[in-house]
Design a protein around this motif. Structure first.
Motif, PDB file in Angstrom:
ATOM      1  N   GLN A  48       4.603  13.231   4.829  1.00 33.51           N
ATOM      2  CA  GLN A  48       5.946  13.309   4.280  1.00 33.51           C
ATOM      3  C   GLN A  48       6.063  12.718   2.886  1.00 33.51           C
ATOM      4  OE1 GLN A  48       9.124  11.422   6.467  1.00 33.51           O
ATOM      5  NE2 GLN A  48      10.357  12.539   4.990  1.00 33.51           N
ATOM      6  N   GLU A  49       5.777  11.420   2.766  1.00 33.98           N
ATOM      7  CA  GLU A  49       5.886  10.748   1.468  1.00 33.98           C
ATOM      8  C   GLU A  49       5.040  11.441   0.398  1.00 33.98           C
ATOM      9  OE1 GLU A  49       7.179   7.429   0.157  1.00 33.98           O
ATOM     10  OE2 GLU A  49       8.686   8.239   1.498  1.00 33.98           O
ATOM     11  N   THR A  50       3.840  11.859   0.792  1.00 34.51           N
ATOM     12  CA  THR A  50       2.932  12.514  -0.150  1.00 34.51           C
ATOM     13  C   THR A  50       3.541  13.809  -0.700  1.00 34.51           C
ATOM     14  OG1 THR A  50       1.932  13.416   1.843  1.00 34.51           O
ATOM     15  CG2 THR A  50       0.723  11.670   0.737  1.00 34.51           C
ATOM     16  N   THR A  51       4.074  14.619   0.207  1.00 35.06           N
ATOM     17  CA  THR A  51       4.600  15.914  -0.226  1.00 35.06           C
ATOM     18  C   THR A  51       5.884  15.732  -1.045  1.00 35.06           C
ATOM     19  OG1 THR A  51       3.645  16.802   1.799  1.00 35.06           O
ATOM     20  CG2 THR A  51       5.090  18.258   0.578  1.00 35.06           C
ATOM     21  N   VAL A  52       6.672  14.718  -0.685  1.00 34.91           N
ATOM     22  CA  VAL A  52       7.870  14.414  -1.489  1.00 34.91           C
ATOM     23  C   VAL A  52       7.462  14.138  -2.937  1.00 34.91           C
ATOM     24  CG1 VAL A  52       9.627  12.630  -1.911  1.00 34.91           C
ATOM     25  CG2 VAL A  52       9.311  13.550   0.395  1.00 34.91           C
ATOM     26  N   ARG A  53       6.354  13.381  -3.105  1.00 35.64           N
ATOM     27  CA  ARG A  53       5.909  13.053  -4.480  1.00 35.64           C
ATOM     28  C   ARG A  53       5.446  14.304  -5.211  1.00 35.64           C
ATOM     29  NH1 ARG A  53       9.169   9.408  -3.922  1.00 35.64           N
ATOM     30  NH2 ARG A  53       8.823   8.766  -1.803  1.00 35.64           N
ATOM     31  N   THR A  72       0.822  -1.199   0.000  1.00 33.91           N
ATOM     32  CA  THR A  72       0.000   0.000   0.000  1.00 33.91           C
ATOM     33  C   THR A  72       0.855   1.248   0.000  1.00 33.91           C
ATOM     34  OG1 THR A  72      -0.002   0.027   2.395  1.00 33.91           O
ATOM     35  CG2 THR A  72      -1.821  -1.113   1.310  1.00 33.91           C
ATOM     36  N   GLY A  73       2.142   1.061   0.220  1.00 31.82           N
ATOM     37  CA  GLY A  73       3.011   2.227   0.301  1.00 31.82           C
ATOM     38  C   GLY A  73       3.034   2.794   1.702  1.00 31.82           C
ATOM     39  N   ASP A  74       2.337   2.149   2.625  1.00 34.88           N
ATOM     40  CA  ASP A  74       2.300   2.692   3.978  1.00 34.88           C
ATOM     41  C   ASP A  74       3.345   2.020   4.862  1.00 34.88           C
ATOM     42  OD1 ASP A  74       0.043   0.471   3.855  1.00 34.88           O
ATOM     43  OD2 ASP A  74       0.873   0.535   5.867  1.00 34.88           O
ATOM     44  N   ARG A  95      -3.375  18.103  -9.681  1.00 37.48           N
ATOM     45  CA  ARG A  95      -4.452  17.510 -10.484  1.00 37.48           C
ATOM     46  C   ARG A  95      -3.892  16.441 -11.436  1.00 37.48           C
ATOM     47  NH1 ARG A  95      -6.448  17.209 -15.380  1.00 37.48           N
ATOM     48  NH2 ARG A  95      -4.728  18.456 -16.210  1.00 37.48           N
ATOM     49  N   ALA A  96      -2.851  16.817 -12.180  1.00 27.38           N
ATOM     50  CA  ALA A  96      -2.367  15.947 -13.249  1.00 27.38           C
ATOM     51  C   ALA A  96      -1.566  14.762 -12.718  1.00 27.38           C
ATOM     52  CB  ALA A  96      -1.515  16.755 -14.228  1.00 27.38           C
ATOM     53  N   GLU A  97      -0.886  14.945 -11.581  1.00 30.26           N
ATOM     54  CA  GLU A  97      -0.082  13.867 -10.994  1.00 30.26           C
ATOM     55  C   GLU A  97      -0.425  13.767  -9.505  1.00 30.26           C
ATOM     56  OE1 GLU A  97       1.479  11.658 -12.445  1.00 30.26           O
ATOM     57  OE2 GLU A  97       2.813  12.371 -14.030  1.00 30.26           O
ATOM     58  N   SER A  98      -1.660  13.409  -9.197  1.00 27.83           N
ATOM     59  CA  SER A  98      -2.109  13.379  -7.802  1.00 27.83           C
ATOM     60  C   SER A  98      -1.248  12.396  -7.002  1.00 27.83           C
ATOM     61  CB  SER A  98      -3.569  12.956  -7.732  1.00 27.83           C
ATOM     62  OG  SER A  98      -4.329  13.752  -8.623  1.00 27.83           O
ATOM     63  N   PRO A  99      -0.588  12.877  -5.943  1.00 25.86           N
ATOM     64  CA  PRO A  99       0.333  12.003  -5.199  1.00 25.86           C
ATOM     65  C   PRO A  99      -0.362  10.817  -4.529  1.00 25.86           C
ATOM     66  CG  PRO A  99       0.781  14.314  -4.695  1.00 25.86           C
ATOM     67  CD  PRO A  99      -0.496  14.282  -5.478  1.00 25.86           C
ATOM     68  N   VAL A 100      -1.645  10.984  -4.155  1.00 27.18           N
ATOM     69  CA  VAL A 100      -2.406   9.843  -3.631  1.00 27.18           C
ATOM     70  C   VAL A 100      -3.354   9.405  -4.745  1.00 27.18           C
ATOM     71  CG1 VAL A 100      -4.047   9.059  -1.871  1.00 27.18           C
ATOM     72  CG2 VAL A 100      -2.244  10.685  -1.253  1.00 27.18           C
ATOM     73  N   LYS A 101      -3.081   8.230  -5.326  1.00 29.95           N
ATOM     74  CA  LYS A 101      -3.914   7.796  -6.456  1.00 29.95           C
ATOM     75  C   LYS A 101      -5.353   7.586  -6.007  1.00 29.95           C
ATOM     76  CE  LYS A 101      -0.660   4.741  -7.883  1.00 29.95           C
ATOM     77  NZ  LYS A 101       0.217   3.858  -8.684  1.00 29.95           N
ATOM     78  N   GLY A 102      -5.521   7.066  -4.801  1.00 32.29           N
ATOM     79  CA  GLY A 102      -6.893   6.865  -4.320  1.00 32.29           C
ATOM     80  C   GLY A 102      -6.935   6.370  -2.885  1.00 32.29           C
ATOM     81  N   ASP A 103      -8.131   6.399  -2.314  1.00 33.59           N
ATOM     82  CA  ASP A 103      -8.371   5.887  -0.957  1.00 33.59           C
ATOM     83  C   ASP A 103      -9.543   4.920  -1.033  1.00 33.59           C
ATOM     84  OD1 ASP A 103      -6.770   8.110   0.186  1.00 33.59           O
ATOM     85  OD2 ASP A 103      -8.462   9.271  -0.564  1.00 33.59           O
ATOM     86  N   VAL A 148       7.229   5.033  -7.596  1.00 36.28           N
ATOM     87  CA  VAL A 148       7.085   4.186  -6.402  1.00 36.28           C
ATOM     88  C   VAL A 148       6.091   3.064  -6.709  1.00 36.28           C
ATOM     89  CG1 VAL A 148       7.810   5.678  -4.492  1.00 36.28           C
ATOM     90  CG2 VAL A 148       5.528   5.940  -5.417  1.00 36.28           C
ATOM     91  N   PRO A 149       6.503   1.819  -6.425  1.00 35.37           N
ATOM     92  CA  PRO A 149       5.687   0.672  -6.855  1.00 35.37           C
ATOM     93  C   PRO A 149       4.551   0.361  -5.892  1.00 35.37           C
ATOM     94  CG  PRO A 149       7.704  -0.090  -5.834  1.00 35.37           C
ATOM     95  CD  PRO A 149       7.745   1.410  -5.759  1.00 35.37           C
ATOM     96  N   THR A 150       3.630   1.288  -5.745  1.00 37.29           N
ATOM     97  CA  THR A 150       2.472   1.029  -4.885  1.00 37.29           C
ATOM     98  C   THR A 150       1.202   1.415  -5.640  1.00 37.29           C
ATOM     99  OG1 THR A 150       1.871   3.120  -3.823  1.00 37.29           O
ATOM    100  CG2 THR A 150       3.913   2.089  -3.083  1.00 37.29           C
ATOM    101  N   PHE A 151       0.073   0.882  -5.171  1.00 43.29           N
ATOM    102  CA  PHE A 151      -1.184   1.288  -5.818  1.00 43.29           C
ATOM    103  C   PHE A 151      -1.789   2.509  -5.140  1.00 43.29           C
ATOM    104  CE2 PHE A 151      -3.614  -0.555  -2.432  1.00 43.29           C
ATOM    105  CZ  PHE A 151      -2.991  -1.770  -2.111  1.00 43.29           C
ATOM    106  N   ILE A 152      -1.174   2.986  -4.066  1.00 42.69           N
ATOM    107  CA  ILE A 152      -1.712   4.151  -3.380  1.00 42.69           C
ATOM    108  C   ILE A 152      -1.023   5.435  -3.831  1.00 42.69           C
ATOM    109  CG2 ILE A 152      -1.815   5.314  -1.132  1.00 42.69           C
ATOM    110  CD1 ILE A 152      -3.766   3.305  -0.854  1.00 42.69           C
ATOM    111  N   LEU A 153       0.301   5.407  -3.846  1.00 43.70           N
ATOM    112  CA  LEU A 153       1.023   6.647  -4.137  1.00 43.70           C
ATOM    113  C   LEU A 153       1.385   6.753  -5.606  1.00 43.70           C
ATOM    114  CD1 LEU A 153       3.520   6.876  -1.143  1.00 43.70           C
ATOM    115  CD2 LEU A 153       1.376   8.119  -1.446  1.00 43.70           C
ATOM    116  N   ARG A 154       1.512   7.967  -6.079  1.00 38.98           N
ATOM    117  CA  ARG A 154       1.963   8.227  -7.436  1.00 38.98           C
ATOM    118  C   ARG A 154       3.153   9.172  -7.346  1.00 38.98           C
ATOM    119  NH1 ARG A 154       2.942   6.995 -12.582  1.00 38.98           N
ATOM    120  NH2 ARG A 154       3.012   8.822 -13.928  1.00 38.98           N
ATOM    121  N   GLY A 155       4.302   8.734  -7.797  1.00 38.38           N
ATOM    122  CA  GLY A 155       5.432   9.656  -7.792  1.00 38.38           C
ATOM    123  C   GLY A 155       6.726   8.935  -8.048  1.00 38.38           C
TER     124      GLY A 155
END
Ligand code: HEM
Length: 426
Positions: free
Chosen positions: A256-261, A192-194, A296-304, A407-414
């Motif tokens: 942290q991880e989100t803002t880095v992305r 999950t990237g968590d 918008r175009a590269e949302s760091p959290v792909k979804g919840d 990052v190889p997760t289905f939650i984060l994009r970056g």
């Protein structure tokens, strides 16, 4: 994409590099479409996503971060699974973290958090960001080239949260040494990237903040940690030490991880588009809109994720009780019914602030002002201190044949890494 039904969104490595055609294919079929491999309802439409986010009567957040993994502890049978959720939610991963709580518990704990990140505290925090950014840039910029995430974005986002929470100066290096880690490339797509939030980093934070809060409750001082230690729930009752510790750890984990992305996506876009970079250099007041368009175009959290408690319907599609729903912010943010020509990066997009990168409803990201300020300060200082920022071809290949790792997760994009070169401003 014809074969999209064969694709397992949660495991397929090909989607890590570019998930957007898959989201298009899903939405093309239906904005609320079942993913067969893990039995998840995928919400790719904008209005449909907003509907789910706003309906806490029908949807629980107990699986917000983990989704279909590792599965609910008991079968979710019956017309109303609220009781089953209440009985078993503590057995789910991250059940003590704010994103997975539901009202009314969520309401109280969120209120506690909002007492820690008051507008006054955010303002003070933003003032120290300029200083923190310049301190890190002194080292990062000196060689004329460098990896942006390890060299700047990671330490910067960590130090900003440490500053927000009032971690004493003398302890910050220890925080950096313990918490600053390489991207979780080893985690695999199924993660999950968590994992950053698990085990030692979280234990370290719990230990550190328990000591801080206990000390400040015994001997109050004139500092931010004392404010943290003496904050109360909305009814005036004092929280347990562990409740405050959790909130503090939540902020490190979620922020942290989100803002880095976000920062690395923004820098990649700028370095890839010299004309846009020149525009932002000359018209700095466009930076806030540029940040929104990046979100918008590269949302760091792909979804919840959400779990339906009762039978309901979203966008005309029936959702039975006990259904796992994934609200795909990244896909909703590219819904052409909401954003014209959504694949285009348009720094002048008028309705860009309507994006769902920070979610919506009661869980909407409380760190959004902080993340936006971090991005603004980073861009302002980098543009000021350089005259030209470029992608390092040695690491990413020449224009037209670039290689990037995500990052190889289905939650984060970056990105996992971003190698840049620059000329320092005179
Ligand atoms: C670009 C950066 C960020 C993005 C894209 C982002 C995204 C999100 C999203 C989508 C949610 C909602 C989750 C849900 O509804 O299930 C959320 C919640 C949250 N975020 Fe952020 N976030 C970012 C930065 C931050 C920062 C800097 C902090 C704190 C310092 C933070 C703290 C939190 C917390 C505590 C929650 C849980 C709120 C709740 O459940 O009520 N985030 N974030």
């Amino acid at each position: 994409m014809d074969d999209f039904e064969a694709i397992d969104f949660f495991r397929d490595e090909a989607l890590v590099a570019d998930p957007y055609p898959y989201f298009e294919a899903l939405r093309g079929r239906c904005p609320v479409q079942r993913e067969n491999h893990h039995d998840v309802m995928m919400v790719t439409g904008y209005d449909e996503a907003v509907q789910v986010y706003n309906d806490t009567d029908a949807f629980s957040s107990c699986i917000s971060v983990t989704g279909p993994f590792p599965g609910f502890p008991v079968p979710l049978e019956g017309d109303d699974v609220s009781e089953l959720i209440a009985l078993h939610r503590d057995e789910l991963p991250m059940s003590d973290q704010l994103p997975t709580m539901d009202p009314p518990t969520h309401t109280d704990h969120r209120a506690l958090l909002m007492r820690l990140i008051t507008p006054k505290r955010l303002k003070e925090n933003e003032a120290s960001m300029w200083h923190l950014a310049d301190g890190l840039l002194d080292d990062y910029l000196a060689p004329g080239e460098g990896e942006f995430i390890g060299g700047f974005a990671g330490p910067f986002t960590l130090l900003v949260i440490a500053d927000l929470l009032g971690v004493p100066e003398e302890d910050r290096q220890e925080f950096m040494d313990t918490l600053q880690r390489r991207p979780a490339a080893e985690a695999g797509v199924g993660s999950t990237g968590d994992d950053t939030l698990h085990h030692s980093p979280l234990e370290y934070l719990y230990g550190r903040f328990t000591t801080y809060i206990e000390e400040r409750r015994r001997e109050p001082r004139e500092d931010v940690l004392t404010g943290l230690a003496t904050a109360t729930f909305p009814d005036g009752s004092p929280p347990e030490v562990i409740d405050v510790v959790r909130v503090a750890a939540n902020l490190f984990a979620a922020g942290q991880e989100t803002t880095v992305r976000l920062l690395s996506s923004a820098l990649k876009i700028l370095a890839e588009q010299p004309e846009l970079q020149r525009l932002l250099r000359t018209e700095r007041d466009r930076i806030p809109n540029f940040i929104e368009e990046t979100l918008r175009a590269e949302s760091p959290v792909k979804g919840d994720f959400r779990l339906s408690k009762v039978a309901t319907s979203v966008g005309g599609v029936d959702i039975p009780p006990g259904t796992t729903v994934m609200v795909l912010n990244s896909a909703a943010n590219r819904d052409p019914r909401q954003f014209e020509d959504p694949a285009a990066f348009d720094v002048g997009r008028a309705n860009v602030r309507r994006h769902l990168a920070f979610g919506r409803g009661v869980h909407t990201c409380p760190g959004a002002p902080l993340a936006r300020a971090e991005a603004r300060v980073t861009l302002e200082r980098l543009l000021e201190r350089t005259s030209d920022i470029r992608i390092a071809e040695r690491a990413h290949g020449p224009a037209g044949a670039r290689r990037y790792d995500y990052v190889p997760t289905f939650i984060l994009r970056g990105l996992t890494n971003l190698n840049l070169e620059w000329s320092e401003a005179r």
